[in-house]
Design an enzyme around this catalytic site. Structure first.
Site, PDB file in Angstrom:
ATOM      1  CB  SER A   1     -15.161  78.701  -5.057  1.00  0.00           C
ATOM      2  OG  SER A   1     -15.509  77.349  -4.873  1.00  0.00           O
TER       3      SER A   1
ATOM      4  CG  HIS B   1     -18.952  80.558  -3.698  1.00  0.00           C
ATOM      5  ND1 HIS B   1     -20.188  81.131  -3.910  1.00  0.00           N
ATOM      6  CD2 HIS B   1     -18.959  79.400  -4.404  1.00  0.00           C
ATOM      7  CE1 HIS B   1     -20.901  80.369  -4.720  1.00  0.00           C
ATOM      8  NE2 HIS B   1     -20.179  79.295  -5.038  1.00  0.00           N
TER       9      HIS B   1
ATOM     10  CG  ASP C   1     -19.057  75.772  -4.687  1.00  0.00           C
ATOM     11  OD1 ASP C   1     -20.078  76.386  -5.025  1.00  0.00           O
ATOM     12  OD2 ASP C   1     -17.902  76.089  -5.028  1.00  0.00           O
TER      13      ASP C   1
ATOM     14  CG  MET D   1     -21.173  70.187  -5.027  1.00  0.00           C
ATOM     15  SD  MET D   1     -19.817  69.784  -6.125  1.00  0.00           S
ATOM     16  CE  MET D   1     -19.352  71.427  -6.693  1.00  0.00           C
TER      17      MET D   1
ATOM     18  CG  HIS E   1     -23.638  77.551  -5.136  1.00  0.00           C
ATOM     19  ND1 HIS E   1     -22.754  77.469  -6.200  1.00  0.00           N
ATOM     20  CD2 HIS E   1     -24.866  77.235  -5.642  1.00  0.00           C
ATOM     21  CE1 HIS E   1     -23.421  77.124  -7.292  1.00  0.00           C
ATOM     22  NE2 HIS E   1     -24.689  76.962  -6.988  1.00  0.00           N
TER      23      HIS E   1
ATOM     24  CG  MET F   1     -24.675  77.748 -11.888  1.00  0.00           C
ATOM     25  SD  MET F   1     -23.381  77.792 -10.622  1.00  0.00           S
ATOM     26  CE  MET F   1     -22.014  76.938 -11.393  1.00  0.00           C
TER      27      MET F   1
ATOM     28  N   GLY G   1     -20.931  71.369 -10.496  1.00  0.00           N
ATOM     29  CA  GLY G   1     -20.487  70.044 -10.055  1.00  0.00           C
ATOM     30  C   GLY G   1     -18.983  69.963  -9.849  1.00  0.00           C
ATOM     31  CG  PHE G   2     -16.847  68.385 -11.581  1.00  0.00           C
ATOM     32  CD1 PHE G   2     -16.310  67.415 -10.744  1.00  0.00           C
ATOM     33  CD2 PHE G   2     -17.968  68.077 -12.335  1.00  0.00           C
ATOM     34  CE1 PHE G   2     -16.878  66.152 -10.667  1.00  0.00           C
ATOM     35  CE2 PHE G   2     -18.542  66.806 -12.265  1.00  0.00           C
ATOM     36  CZ  PHE G   2     -17.991  65.842 -11.429  1.00  0.00           C
ATOM     37  N   GLY G   3     -15.030  72.224  -9.993  1.00  0.00           N
ATOM     38  CA  GLY G   3     -14.213  73.403 -10.232  1.00  0.00           C
ATOM     39  C   GLY G   3     -13.365  73.165 -11.472  1.00  0.00           C
ATOM     40  N   GLY G   4     -12.695  74.215 -11.916  1.00  0.00           N
ATOM     41  CA  GLY G   4     -11.711  74.068 -12.981  1.00  0.00           C
ATOM     42  C   GLY G   4     -12.262  73.946 -14.387  1.00  0.00           C
TER      43      GLY G   4
ATOM     44  CG  ASP H   1     -20.090  79.688  -8.894  1.00  0.00           C
ATOM     45  OD1 ASP H   1     -18.878  79.471  -9.045  1.00  0.00           O
ATOM     46  OD2 ASP H   1     -20.817  79.042  -8.106  1.00  0.00           O
TER      47      ASP H   1
ATOM     48  N   GLY I   1     -15.372  79.232 -13.732  1.00  0.00           N
ATOM     49  CA  GLY I   1     -14.404  79.556 -14.780  1.00  0.00           C
ATOM     50  C   GLY I   1     -13.963  81.003 -14.824  1.00  0.00           C
TER      51      GLY I   1
HETATM   52  C1  DX5 Z   1     -19.146  74.715  -9.506  1.00  0.00           C
HETATM   53  C2  DX5 Z   1     -19.108  75.564  -8.270  1.00  0.00           C
HETATM   54  C3  DX5 Z   1     -18.188  76.707  -8.394  1.00  0.00           C
HETATM   55  C4  DX5 Z   1     -16.740  76.306  -8.544  1.00  0.00           C
HETATM   56  C5  DX5 Z   1     -15.969  77.445  -9.118  1.00  0.00           C
HETATM   57  O1  DX5 Z   1     -20.088  73.725  -9.389  1.00  0.00           O
HETATM   58  O2  DX5 Z   1     -20.397  76.083  -7.972  1.00  0.00           O
HETATM   59  O3  DX5 Z   1     -18.332  77.591  -7.293  1.00  0.00           O
HETATM   60  O4  DX5 Z   1     -16.175  75.917  -7.340  1.00  0.00           O
HETATM   61  O5  DX5 Z   1     -14.692  76.997  -9.350  1.00  0.00           O
HETATM   62  P1  DX5 Z   1     -13.816  77.522 -10.580  1.00  0.00           P
HETATM   63  O6  DX5 Z   1     -13.538  78.957 -10.316  1.00  0.00           O
HETATM   64  O7  DX5 Z   1     -12.614  76.652 -10.526  1.00  0.00           O
HETATM   65  O8  DX5 Z   1     -14.637  77.313 -11.833  1.00  0.00           O
HETATM   66 ZN    ZN Z   2     -20.538  77.764  -6.459  1.00  0.00          ZN
END
Ligand code: DX5
Ligand code: ZN
Length: 228
Positions: free
Chosen positions: A11, A36, A38, A40, A69, A140, A145-148, A178, A180
């Site tokens: 991603s 991937h 993302d 938003m 996505h 999901m 909304g956020f990575g990490g 998708d 974590g």
């Molecule tokens: C979250 C995104 C994910 C995210 C995954 O809203 O859809 O694709 O970027 O990032 P990690 O792997 O850091 O959870």
């Molecule tokens: Zn995603």
């Protein structure tokens, strides 16, 4: 359907956007199967990321399929733009449109893959009327909304349910997980039934993105050969 492969979809949300070309080349070298992307809108999710021009630039920078996505409300308004920008798969959220069937048809009219995504609190049953026609189901494993963020185990049960439905009714969709995903939990996701592992932080927030992709693939392939 017996499963023969697992793919990793890095991603780019977690990548260094000032160096996106190099970041893509690293994950290509690691064996990434898709990229991937993302998207938003600050409304469906509380964050704004990137849009059509970035997809168009990525299309010129890699031959890998672009797995787009859409975390946006009324995704039907943007299907054409993302398809024309070069998306290979466009995935929309079940929760983001009143007209899921219509938007999936619109995606397929562009001769690209149509995916449907579900948030952690949305049951697989909400997809029952579209499973036979999609190419991808995205589960999901964090609230989008956020990575990490940390992996939510509720995703595993839904992945298993999807796998069972696919076997029972001979559906063709692939199952993507998708949020974590790390080398520590990837095996659980694959054993449950995931075919595609999305990973942002665990790939790009490391000194060796190519190595991180390789490791995830290795863990995934090993898990494929293990019993559920
Ligand atoms: C979250 C995104 C994910 C995210 C995954 O809203 O859809 O694709 O970027 O990032 P990690 O792997 O850091 O959870
Ligand atoms: Zn995603």
């Amino acid at each position: 359907m017996s499963r023969t492969r697992v793919e990793v979809a890095p991603s780019i949300l977690a990548a260094n956007f000032a160096n996106l070309g190099d970041e893509i080349r690293s994950v290509e070298q690691g064996g990434a199967g898709l990229i991937h992307v993302d998207v938003m809108d600050g409304r469906f999710v509380p964050n704004i990321s990137l849009g059509v021009p970035v997809v168009a630039s990525l299309r010129k920078a890699t031959r890998l399929p672009l797995d787009v996505h859409l975390m946006i409300i009324e995704p039907e308004r943007y299907v054409e733009a993302f398809a024309e920008a070069g998306a290979s798969i466009v995935t929309v959220h079940q929760e983001a449109t009143c007209h899921l069937e219509r938007v999936l048809s619109a995606i397929q009219q562009h001769k690209i893959g149509a995916g449907v995504a579900v948030n952690p609190a949305t049951p697989v049953a909400a997809l029952s009327e579209v499973l036979e026609r999609v190419e991808l189901v995205l589960v999901m494993s964090v609230n989008p909304g956020f990575g990490g963020q940390s992996f939510l185990p509720v995703a595993l049960r839904k992945i298993s349910q999807l796998r069972e439905l696919r076997e029972r009714y001979h559906y063709r969709f692939r199952i993507e997980v998708d949020g974590g995903i790390t080398a520590e939990n990837a095996a659980d996701a694959v054993r449950a039934g995931a075919d595609i592992l999305v990973a942002g932080t665990s790939v790009f927030h490391t000194p060796d993105a190519a190595g991180a992709v390789r490791k995830l693939i290795q863990v995934g392939v090993e898990a494929l050969t293990q019993k559920v």
